[in-house]
Design an enzyme around this catalytic site. Sequence first.
Site, short mmCIF file in Angstrom:
data_model
loop_
_atom_site.label_atom_id
_atom_site.label_comp_id
_atom_site.label_asym_id
_atom_site.label_seq_id
_atom_site.Cartn_x
_atom_site.Cartn_y
_atom_site.Cartn_z
N ASP A 135 -20.98 7.30 -4.35
CA ASP A 135 -19.84 7.09 -5.25
C ASP A 135 -20.08 7.53 -6.70
O ASP A 135 -19.47 7.03 -7.62
CB ASP A 135 -19.31 5.65 -5.17
N CYS A 196 -1.83 1.65 10.16
CA CYS A 196 -1.38 0.33 9.74
C CYS A 196 -0.13 -0.12 10.50
O CYS A 196 0.19 -1.31 10.51
CB CYS A 196 -1.04 0.35 8.25
N CYS A 199 2.52 -3.18 9.43
CA CYS A 199 1.86 -4.21 8.61
C CYS A 199 2.00 -3.88 7.11
O CYS A 199 1.92 -2.73 6.70
CB CYS A 199 0.38 -4.27 8.98
N CYS A 202 -1.48 -6.34 2.90
CA CYS A 202 -2.23 -6.08 1.67
C CYS A 202 -1.28 -5.86 0.49
O CYS A 202 -1.56 -6.32 -0.63
CB CYS A 202 -3.16 -4.88 1.84
N CYS A 206 -1.50 -8.61 -2.84
CA CYS A 206 -2.17 -8.21 -4.10
C CYS A 206 -1.68 -9.08 -5.27
O CYS A 206 -0.49 -9.11 -5.57
CB CYS A 206 -1.88 -6.73 -4.38
N CYS A 222 -5.18 -3.03 -11.05
CA CYS A 222 -6.09 -3.57 -10.03
C CYS A 222 -7.19 -4.42 -10.68
O CYS A 222 -7.83 -4.00 -11.65
CB CYS A 222 -6.69 -2.42 -9.23
N CYS A 249 -12.46 -7.59 -6.60
CA CYS A 249 -11.43 -8.39 -5.91
C CYS A 249 -11.43 -7.95 -4.45
O CYS A 249 -11.54 -6.76 -4.16
CB CYS A 249 -10.07 -8.13 -6.56
N CYS A 252 -7.06 -7.50 -0.90
CA CYS A 252 -6.35 -6.57 -0.01
C CYS A 252 -7.20 -6.16 1.19
O CYS A 252 -6.68 -5.55 2.14
CB CYS A 252 -5.82 -5.35 -0.77
N CYS A 256 -6.60 -7.91 5.61
CA CYS A 256 -6.38 -6.81 6.55
C CYS A 256 -6.82 -7.23 7.97
O CYS A 256 -7.97 -7.61 8.18
CB CYS A 256 -7.16 -5.57 6.11
FE1 SF4 Z 1 -2.86 -1.56 6.73
FE2 SF4 Z 1 -4.67 -3.50 6.59
FE3 SF4 Z 1 -2.83 -3.20 4.65
FE4 SF4 Z 1 -2.10 -4.10 7.04
S1 SF4 Z 1 -3.45 -5.14 5.59
S2 SF4 Z 1 -1.05 -2.52 5.81
S3 SF4 Z 1 -3.44 -2.92 8.38
S4 SF4 Z 1 -4.46 -1.78 5.17
FE1 SF4 Z 2 -4.79 -5.77 -5.61
FE2 SF4 Z 2 -7.20 -6.91 -5.54
FE3 SF4 Z 2 -6.64 -4.91 -3.89
FE4 SF4 Z 2 -6.92 -4.44 -6.52
S1 SF4 Z 2 -8.53 -5.12 -5.11
S2 SF4 Z 2 -5.32 -3.64 -5.20
S3 SF4 Z 2 -6.03 -6.34 -7.36
S4 SF4 Z 2 -5.68 -6.95 -3.92
#
Ligand code: SF4
Ligand code: SF4
Length: 380
Positions: A135, A196, A199, A202, A206, A222, A249, A252, A256
Site C-alpha cells: 500500500d 453484492c 444488499c 454497508c 456508515c 470517512c 473504522c 462497513c 458485510c
Molecule cells: Fe456488498 Fe458487503 Fe456492502 Fe452488502 S455489506 S453491499 S455485500 S459490500
Molecule cells: Fe463509513 Fe467507516 Fe466505512 Fe469509512 S470505514 S466508509 S466511515 S463505515
Amino acid sequence: MADLYEKLQERARHLGFSLVGAIPARPAGRLEAYLRWIEREMHGLMGYMARPDRVARRRNPALILPGVQTIICLALDYRTIDLPAAVAADPSRGRISNYAWGADYHDIMTPRLEQLAAWLAAQAAGETRHRVYVDTGALLERDHAETAGLGFTGKNTMLIHPRRGSWFFLGEILTTLPFPVSRSPFPVPNSAAISCGRCTRCLRACPTAAFPTPYVLDARRCISYLTIELKGWIPAELRPLMGNWVYGCDVCQDVCPFNRFAPELIDSPFRPDHIDRAAPPLLDLLALTPEGFDARFAESPIRRIRRERLVRNACVAAGNWGDAAAGPPLTALLADSSPIVRGHAAWALKRVPGDHAAGLAAALSRETDDQVRRELALSA
Ligand code: SF4
Ligand code: SF4
C-alpha cells in the site's frame, strides 16, 4: 509455466498468504474512474494521490519497474478475535480498526514479499528484477487484485473474496518475469456471478454517510481518513458522527455478510495481546505523553499517525462519550504543546458535564493560535 503457478501458490501459502494471482502488468481497469474520483476531490487532502508523477506511474507500470511483465497480487488475512459486545459498545473506550490491533502489517508483509520474490527470481533462467509493494506504491492494488481473481469489489469499495470476506491486506510483487496468462491462475470460483446483489448494508451503516453512491467512497467523510490520513482539523460537523473511533473504522466491513466467512486466526502477529490494544480506555489516550506514545505503539501501525493525531482523535471520542470523567484530562490538554490537540480538547470539553468556564477562559486569555481561539470561543 503451469508448474510455476502451482509452485508459486504453494510457496505463497507457505509464507502465510491466503490468496495469490498473477496478471500481465497493465494499467488498472478502473484507472479512469479513479482519476474522475480525484477530479471530484474526494481524496481530500491526500494530495500525493493526485501527483502527476504518481498518476503517470499508475498509467504505466514500467515507470515503476522498467521491463515489468507481471504483477503478482497477494492477500494476507488479519481477522483475529471478535471484540466482546460489551467492550465494543463501551463509549469510555476508543475503537481501533482491527487491522491495527497487533503488529504493523508493513513490517510483516514486506519481508515475506521479498522472500517470495527472491524465490521466484531463483526459478527464472535469466536475470530478473522486481519491486514489492504494501500500500505504498502508485498501484490501484484492489483493482489489480480483482483482475488477478482475488475477489470482487463490493459496494463499500473493499475487495471481497466470497469465501473469505474482506479482512485481508494486499501486497504486490512487480517482476520482469513474464507469466503468459490472460486469466488469473487462481480465480475465484464463479466470480462473475458473485457480487453484492441487492444488499446495501454497508451504505446504510456508515456513520458519516461517506458513500454518495454504491462503489464510491468520499474519503473526506470517512472516519478512516479523518482519524488516520487527515493531519489537521477534523471538520466540526463530522466530529459528533465519529463515535468512539480513534484509529480507522470497521463498520462497513463489520456489517458485510461475506465477512461471516472470514477465517479467525489463532496464531497471528495481528492478534491483540490485551483487549486494550483493540479498545483502549479514552482516559489513557488523553493522558499519553510523547514518550508514552512511542513506548506503547512502537510496533504498531498506529505509530505512523504520531501522538498528536491520536490524542486529537481521543478528544473527539471523549466529547462524544460526554462523561464528566473526561473533564480534567481535557482541561489539562488545553495547555498541550500542539494547537490541534488544544483545539479539539476545547471542542470536547463543551460536551462533557461540569463547570469548565474558568479553564476555558484561562486558556483563551493565553492562546495565540487563531483556530484554537475560535474553538475556545465556540466552546466557552
Ligand atoms: Fe456488498 Fe458487503 Fe456492502 Fe452488502 S455489506 S453491499 S455485500 S459490500
Ligand atoms: Fe463509513 Fe467507516 Fe466505512 Fe469509512 S470505514 S466508509 S466511515 S463505515
